[in-house]
Motif scaffolding. Structure first.
Motif, PDB file in Angstrom:
ATOM      1  N   PHE A 317       0.835  -1.207   0.000  1.00  0.00           N
ATOM      2  CA  PHE A 317       0.000   0.000   0.000  1.00  0.00           C
ATOM      3  C   PHE A 317       0.869   1.256   0.000  1.00  0.00           C
ATOM      4  CE2 PHE A 317      -3.475  -2.652   2.189  1.00  0.00           C
ATOM      5  CZ  PHE A 317      -4.143  -2.845   0.982  1.00  0.00           C
ATOM      6  N   TYR A 318       1.936   1.233   0.767  1.00  0.00           N
ATOM      7  CA  TYR A 318       2.826   2.391   0.843  1.00  0.00           C
ATOM      8  C   TYR A 318       3.444   2.697  -0.526  1.00  0.00           C
ATOM      9  CZ  TYR A 318       7.045   5.070   1.974  1.00  0.00           C
ATOM     10  OH  TYR A 318       8.038   6.016   1.993  1.00  0.00           O
ATOM     11  N   ARG A 319       3.946   1.668  -1.185  1.00  0.00           N
ATOM     12  CA  ARG A 319       4.586   1.885  -2.486  1.00  0.00           C
ATOM     13  C   ARG A 319       3.607   2.387  -3.537  1.00  0.00           C
ATOM     14  NH1 ARG A 319       7.086  -2.786  -0.548  1.00  0.00           N
ATOM     15  NH2 ARG A 319       5.660  -4.167  -1.662  1.00  0.00           N
ATOM     16  N   HIS A 320       2.337   2.048  -3.368  1.00  0.00           N
ATOM     17  CA  HIS A 320       1.319   2.486  -4.331  1.00  0.00           C
ATOM     18  C   HIS A 320       0.537   3.703  -3.839  1.00  0.00           C
ATOM     19  CE1 HIS A 320       1.582  -0.888  -7.255  1.00  0.00           C
ATOM     20  NE2 HIS A 320       2.127  -1.499  -6.227  1.00  0.00           N
ATOM     21  N   LYS A 321       1.107   4.370  -2.827  1.00  0.00           N
ATOM     22  CA  LYS A 321       0.545   5.620  -2.300  1.00  0.00           C
ATOM     23  C   LYS A 321      -0.889   5.468  -1.796  1.00  0.00           C
ATOM     24  CE  LYS A 321       3.555   8.636  -5.014  1.00  0.00           C
ATOM     25  NZ  LYS A 321       4.485   7.550  -5.358  1.00  0.00           N
ATOM     26  N   MET A 322      -1.214   4.268  -1.336  1.00  0.00           N
ATOM     27  CA  MET A 322      -2.518   4.011  -0.709  1.00  0.00           C
ATOM     28  C   MET A 322      -2.317   4.138   0.807  1.00  0.00           C
ATOM     29  SD  MET A 322      -3.413   0.711  -3.124  1.00  0.00           S
ATOM     30  CE  MET A 322      -5.052   0.400  -2.445  1.00  0.00           C
ATOM     31  N   TYR A 323      -2.141   5.383   1.225  1.00  0.00           N
ATOM     32  CA  TYR A 323      -1.663   5.625   2.577  1.00  0.00           C
ATOM     33  C   TYR A 323      -2.690   5.279   3.652  1.00  0.00           C
ATOM     34  CZ  TYR A 323       2.076   8.074   0.120  1.00  0.00           C
ATOM     35  OH  TYR A 323       3.129   8.384  -0.699  1.00  0.00           O
ATOM     36  N   GLU A 325      -4.857   2.881   3.574  1.00  0.00           N
ATOM     37  CA  GLU A 325      -4.812   1.427   3.713  1.00  0.00           C
ATOM     38  C   GLU A 325      -3.516   0.976   4.396  1.00  0.00           C
ATOM     39  OE1 GLU A 325      -7.572   2.502   0.437  1.00  0.00           O
ATOM     40  OE2 GLU A 325      -5.554   3.101   1.030  1.00  0.00           O
ATOM     41  N   ALA A 326      -2.407   1.681   4.106  1.00  0.00           N
ATOM     42  CA  ALA A 326      -1.136   1.337   4.743  1.00  0.00           C
ATOM     43  C   ALA A 326      -1.215   1.528   6.256  1.00  0.00           C
ATOM     44  CB  ALA A 326      -0.008   2.188   4.159  1.00  0.00           C
TER      45      ALA A 326
END
Length: 615
Positions: A317-323, A325-326
């Motif tokens: 989630f972090y790498r895909h900027k889904m903060y 959810e991260a």
């Protein structure tokens, strides 16, 4: 025991990835057990030939034929295989041991053979030391490699009851007729402490994350093949991987996945998810789903005692900027670590949480605080709630431990992160402070919990009635009412729910509480979730009857239950309009709470190699 069968010999010479996959498939599906020594030698030879320094200029770019490998001849593998058998059989007199079940003495002797032939002049956490190739050609093995070699050695001797047991950072063996005996066969930590032959940690020592509360992945022979594949390391250096080795690992993991051997192996599912994120295969399960399957595996088979499935997902989630959810994934990871006592053996997971707290979350805050879009997580109270849950778990991990976790290096990033959330956003979080066991005992002693559902007896018209008898008297009510009644002692009822049936049955609950429970969050009451389930069933029946859908309420006031002493005492400071950052920092780093005893955590007793990060 399976050995060099004619069908296996026909696959040689190995020239490409498909030929290796055929060998593994033959071993996994053929008669008898897959031969661990054979398969470890094959993949170890390939891995080392492609990652040695002399070939670095070749591996960085993709090869002309994507699946090509250095040619591996049968006689090369046969020579190493025969040498391994000779080492084990030459040192063990089988006349002293009766089959079919191994003894502790036999396991110790096999581990002695491996252990005493290792060179001492190397760093055990170096890459590419996990296979029998490394053992036979350099007398070097890491923690996982030693344990795997012991299991393979016992298989060579004809003892099929010795199997690998894996936590998230350690390996040992189980053996015996019912696989209920355990033995250390390697070391863990910075020194080479010799505990070989001893039972693995039980009781107090098992409460460290190293032993996952006696919920390790206990392998079948086929899962041991999955373990050797999952341990393959494609790294050339800190920034580059050998393309062919990564491809080989990915294809072998998919083979094992298709055959059902990863179902009970969360770490292997996470590794496959990482590989799929880097190079997704057409028609395959996407990486996001694999991370979910790893979490479900940990919940279904290991009582949600494993942390890495959540950090794998959080990293994605972090790498895909889904903060948003991260934050939730990291909070779920922290809900697992709160189940343990911190010890010096937990260095790897400590570093994992420290990186999340001091690098990843601050980076998110920096990104999200620039521009303040309407979608910013800084305007979402549920993100603030998950941040508190993340730190609450770490504080509870510290409680009852001989060594403190939090220091000023933790406190400063936390204070900076909290300060990014406006007071009106923080105020929307409904914070509940859970009672400690000592507080409950104190209240019970003072007679203050006479009507609490946790009591064995309740006062009713001046007489004592057993809880079980009283439950029977209400057993004829509608299931929703039964569940609601059972949960009333833990939550405040929501007037809107009672009057109109809208929203959560409890104040501040909404769907967030149900969502947390569905995600395995122990901070949410199971009784409360049961109410939500019954409520949903009632809604479904109502919709079928009236054909009018019920509108769901938006989550605007999420509820968080704080369980650690430090975070509970910070409640007022966290919700104050103007943050007293110095007071928060001082309280977090205070050591007075470290020795607070928790239920089941009293009297604390004073490798796998580091998981390769592909961020």
């Amino acid at each position: 025991m399976a050995g060099f069968r004619e069908i296996d010999k026909a696959i040689f010479p190995i020239k490409n990835v498909p030929s290796v996959v055929r060998l593994f498939k033959s071993q996994l599906e053929g008669p008898g057990e897959p031969d661990l020594a054979l398969l470890s030698i094959v993949v170890g030879t390939i891995e080392n030939s492609l990652t040695c320094r002399s070939n670095i200029s070749f591996q960085i770019s993709e090869p002309v034929e994507p699946s090509s490998l250095p040619i591996l001849e049968l006689h090369v593998v046969d020579e190493m295989y025969s040498r391994f058998k000779a080492i084990i059989k030459g040192a063990i007199d089988l006349k002293n041991y009766s089959k079919p079940f191994a003894t502790r003495d036999l396991v110790k002797k096999v581990s002695d053979v491996i252990w005493n032939s290792l060179t001492r002049s190397y760093y055990k956490d170096r890459a590419h030391l996990q296979s029998l190739y490394s053992y036979l050609n350099g007398s070097k093995l890491d923690c996982f490699g030693v344990a795997f070699a012991v299991v393979a050695g016992c298989q060579v001797l004809g003892f099929s009851d010795v199997h690998l047991a894996l936590s998230e950072d350690h390996a040992w063996v189980v053996f015996g007729e019912h696989a209920n005996q355990t033995a250390e066969v390697t070391w863990h930590g910075k020194g080479n402490e010799d505990k070989r032959g001893q039972e693995i940690g039980r009781g107090v020592s098992a409460r460290s994350w190293l032993y996952v509360n006696n919920r390790p992945v206990v392998c079948t022979r086929h899962m041991e093949v999955a373990a050797l594949v999952s341990a393959i390391n494609p790294s050339l250096n800190a920034t580059h991987d050998a393309f062919e080795v990564g491809l080989l690992q990915q294809e072998l993991l998919w083979l094992l996945y298709d055959l059902g051997h990863l179902k009970k192996y969360p770490m292997a599912l996470g590794n496959l998810g990482d590989l799929e994120e880097i190079a997704p295969k057409d028609g395959r399960v996407p990486c996001k789903t694999l991370f979910k399957e790893a979490i479900q595996s940990a919940r279904s088979y290991y009582n949600n005692q494993h942390v890495y499935p959540y950090t794998y997902q959080g990293g994605y989630f972090y790498r895909h900027k889904m903060y948003k959810e991260a934050f939730e994934s990291w909070a779920n990871a922290s809900d697992v670590i709160r189940l343990y006592n911190y010890s010096r053996d937990d260095e790897e997971i400590y570093k994992e949480f420290l990186e999340i707290a001091n690098e990843l979350i601050p980076h998110i805050m920096k990104v999200e605080s620039s521009g303040f879009s309407s979608n910013s997580i800084l305007k979402k109270p549920e993100c603030f709630a998950n941040l508190l849950r993340f730190y609450d778990g770490i504080c509870q991990w510290e409680e009852g431990s001989a060594t403190p976790v939090l220091h000023i290096g933790w406190a400063k990033p936390l204070v900076n992160t909290i300060s990014k959330f406006d007071s009106d956003v923080r105020a929307k979080v409904n914070i509940i402070c859970a009672e400690s066991d000592d507080e409950k005992v104190s209240k019970e002693t003072n007679g203050s919990l006479l009507n609490n559902n946790n009591n064995n007896y309740e006062r009713e018209n001046g007489t004592s009635t057993k809880k079980e008898e009283k439950d029977q008297s209400t057993s004829n009510f509608h299931p929703s009412i039964e569940a609601l009644t059972a949960a009333c002692s833990e939550k405040l009822l929501n007037p809107e729910y009672l009057l109109q049936g809208d929203g959560s049955p409890f104040v501040g609950g909404e769907e967030q509480s149900a969502k947390q429970e569905s995600n395995g969050n122990p901070s949410t009451s199971k009784k409360e979730n049961e109410v939500f389930n019954k409520q949903d069933e009632s809604k479904d029946i109502s919709e079928e009857k009236d054909e009018e859908p019920v509108q769901e309420m938006e989550v605007t006031h999420p509820t968080i239950i704080l369980r650690s002493h430090k975070m509970k005492e910070l409640k007022d400071l966290l919700l104050s309009e103007k943050l007293n950052t110095q007071a928060i920092s001082l309280h977090l780093t205070a050591q007075s709470q470290v020795q607070v005893n928790k239920k089941g955590r009293n009297d604390l007793d004073n490798v796998r190699p580091k998981r390769a990060r592909r961020e």
